[in-house]
Enzyme design. Sequence first.
Site, PDB file in Angstrom:
ATOM      1  N   HIS A 132       0.854  -1.194   0.000  1.00  0.00           N
ATOM      2  CA  HIS A 132       0.000   0.000   0.000  1.00  0.00           C
ATOM      3  C   HIS A 132       0.887   1.241   0.000  1.00  0.00           C
ATOM      4  CE1 HIS A 132      -4.053   1.857   1.286  1.00  0.00           C
ATOM      5  NE2 HIS A 132      -3.237   2.854   0.976  1.00  0.00           N
TER       6      HIS A 132
ATOM      7  N   GLU B 225     -11.096   4.177   7.309  1.00  0.00           N
ATOM      8  CA  GLU B 225      -9.987   5.092   7.599  1.00  0.00           C
ATOM      9  C   GLU B 225     -10.564   6.406   8.133  1.00  0.00           C
ATOM     10  OE1 GLU B 225      -7.881   6.458   4.121  1.00  0.00           O
ATOM     11  OE2 GLU B 225      -6.132   7.120   5.248  1.00  0.00           O
TER      12      GLU B 225
END
Length: 355
Positions: free
Chosen positions: A20, A209
């Site tokens: 990521h 998130e």
Amino acid sequence: MTGSLPNDRLIKEMPKIDLHVHLDGSVKPATVLELAARQGLPLPAGDEAGLRPFMQVEEGQCGSLRQYLGTFGFVLQFLQTAEALEQAACEVVEQASGHNCKYVEVRFGPQLHLHNGLSLDEAIAHVIIGLKRGEQLYGVKARAIAICMRHHSFAVNSEVIEAAARFLGKGLVAVDLAGDEAAFPAAAFRELFEIARQRKLPVTIHAGEAAGPDNIYEAIMNLGATRIGHGISLREDPAVLALVKERGITLEMCPMSNIQTRAVTGWSSYPVRHYYEQGIAVTIHTDNMTVSDTNLTKEYGILADIFHFTASELAAIVMNGVEAAFLPDAEKQLLKQAYIRDFHALGIDVQHAQT
Ligand SMILES: [Zn+2]
């Protein structure tokens, strides 16, 4: 060695993986200086130190994901040519190699690089060329992930999915959804990711998130995600946590970035140890090496120093990442053996590690 706390040298030397990492968030300030000079574009500062405030979030100054994402606009203006994309992609691989990363998946929104005449396919092709060059130069296997942006229309994003499908198995391995999660919940993207399913594209989604576990649930159940970017809010819903565990969904956690975007209020409430102990496939990544001023060694160092992960636990986290790589099985097996060999050479037995 297995149960011991790792020292700094071991953390630096152990093989790592970055699944990521955003291309535009990881461009070196020195490269922006170079690109601006070559492209004849003006800069607000003439040296690296002067550019950093435009490319990096200040410690303690960033209030939200939205503010964090604001830094990307500056760099994107220099990433509109084939040459710039190739160089930036190659340099992400170079930076990863400096921290003994053996495999990297670099993600980018191809539609963000079309302001100077590149087509979608060209943007993707040149990033892949840069990654391949990096792979040859630095010996780090590198693949691309194409990102759909939350604030873009279905029409724009569906073109990205279709373009990604044309490169599947040719240097590109998956698609993603990123951007302002709070303003654009996952449920609005079902139709879009139905195309990804039809095209057999693996999916990772930024979720949990800047919003709650409903987005994680939606990403898994309706968008086809087998990996979740961040997933910080997962602990708020035990049923979704159980689902993530049962299905072996991988959490791509990015500690420095998660603190900076205020996904948690501080390290004391960062759930990495909690998720790890629940048996969730936790993995650790950089997200944006420049914006977050981070690297893989620093991220693993945080796990050791703040959360007291032992050497074998860190190895288990790395191996979770290898398991979650969007690679064909045969390639993944070879990669796995290479990681195990490297860990053994450092005296870390991954056989007994939780993977
Ligand atoms: Zn991200």
